[in-house]
Design an enzyme around this catalytic site. Sequence first.
Site, PDB file in Angstrom:
ATOM      1  N   GLU A 327       0.843  -1.195   0.000  1.00  0.00           N
ATOM      2  CA  GLU A 327       0.000   0.000   0.000  1.00  0.00           C
ATOM      3  C   GLU A 327       0.877   1.243   0.000  1.00  0.00           C
ATOM      4  O   GLU A 327       1.755   1.377   0.864  1.00  0.00           O
ATOM      5  CB  GLU A 327      -0.888   0.053   1.249  1.00  0.00           C
ATOM      6  CG  GLU A 327      -1.963  -0.976   1.319  1.00  0.00           C
ATOM      7  CD  GLU A 327      -2.878  -0.762   2.519  1.00  0.00           C
ATOM      8  OE1 GLU A 327      -4.032  -1.184   2.451  1.00  0.00           O
ATOM      9  OE2 GLU A 327      -2.432  -0.166   3.525  1.00  0.00           O
ATOM     10  N   CYS A 328       0.661   2.139  -0.936  1.00  0.00           N
ATOM     11  CA  CYS A 328       1.343   3.435  -0.987  1.00  0.00           C
ATOM     12  C   CYS A 328       2.857   3.254  -0.887  1.00  0.00           C
ATOM     13  O   CYS A 328       3.485   2.805  -1.826  1.00  0.00           O
ATOM     14  CB  CYS A 328       0.796   4.368   0.088  1.00  0.00           C
ATOM     15  SG  CYS A 328       1.177   6.117  -0.209  1.00  0.00           S
ATOM     16  N   GLY A 329       3.467   3.561   0.244  1.00  0.00           N
ATOM     17  CA  GLY A 329       4.904   3.377   0.370  1.00  0.00           C
ATOM     18  C   GLY A 329       5.330   1.943   0.139  1.00  0.00           C
ATOM     19  O   GLY A 329       6.390   1.673  -0.438  1.00  0.00           O
TER      20      GLY A 329
END
Length: 437
Positions: A327-329
């Site tokens: 997720e994201c990072g």
Amino acid sequence: MIETRGLMISAPASGTGKTTVMLGLLRALSDEGLRVQPFKSGPDYIDPAFHFAAARRASYNFDTWAMGADMLSGIAHKAEGADICVAEGSMGLFDGVATLGQVGFGSSAETAKKMGWPVILVIDVGGQAQSAAATAMGFRDYDPEVPFAGVILNRVASPRHERLTRLGMDRAGIRVLGALPRRGDLTLPERHLGLIQAVEHPDLEAAVAGYAAFLRDHVDLDVIRAAAAGGVMEGAKGLPKPPAQRIALARDAAFSFTYPHLLDGWRAAGAEIVPFSPLADEAPDAAADLVWLPGGYPELHAGRLAAAETFRKGLRKHAQTRPVHGECGGYMALGEALIDKEGTRHAMAGLLGLVTSYEKRKFHLGYRRAILQDAMPGHGAGAALRGHEFHYSTILDEPDAPLAQVFDADGNSVPETGSRKGNVTGTFFHLITAEAP
């Protein structure tokens, strides 16, 4: 059904000092022997860790845009055994989305109304005196169904300033619960996503103790306690189901943005969560059914991640036969490369073709509704997911198959679709929950 008794700490806008008030109040009430249950209204994954440090009790997010009644009820039940609930709002009290969501618009006022929690409005009175009362009146009267306890005046310059400001509040019929003198040493360190992480604070315990002492000296804790009111939350206790039985979860300063209700839901359903640290060059558990990389700050540690060969080899080996999700990072770390703000290119895991850059920052913020075009761990193709996106990276290349059709809260399509390649999936949004089929 659970009956709660609590308060909502909110403000006219971000940056008024409500987090300082929140942390000080959590600790001050805890020091009086109360069992205090903290909550955060809205999609924030940093503040709950600060709440935990102050109240010594895990904090959870309420999200009236993303969560249905059963999930809101499940989270409300985290207050079982508490003497008082204290929730911190996001942004301004009435700030939410434009279009009605699954449950509502996602504002802190909505949470306060649903839970029956009176609002304490923290007002920065710098540069004004009696005029602050007009602001307080507007917030009190904007929606008469939102319970309103009173105001805490923040950044008061002098006794004369306090006296003049109180005169305005008296005229408006607004109860003043405290007045905090201006002090430059009470701010929490910040970076581009807001506060630094709680684990990074150089001396968080001393800071929280200082906030509590400051609150005790300048607010009426007895009146604040008496202002708390109870709400009743009905419905089943619904929390998210786990995406696998044994989950290797990246957990360190680079990967820490996981909503507490997700992990609680996974554990409650019998899943085993095995943390590991990519920054310490640890490989994920070899017996895990799933590797999950949450968001965080990989851009601050890109060099160390690029050099973490044990981590990367373990990740690649796992991905040959079992699912990996970021997720994201975490999504960025699964990609081909990450370019930091100085323009240095760092090789990432290479499980996806994603290349992201912080050299030219681009702000991405908002709720996301995703319709999966392909399966991801825990959810099949066609599932509708609710989440939130918040980052400053720019996508330079995203060559893999799109994972989902993604929309903002108003139904507008957004280009950050996430991607899939083999057993590896990734999204830029942080998952909050799945919609009921």
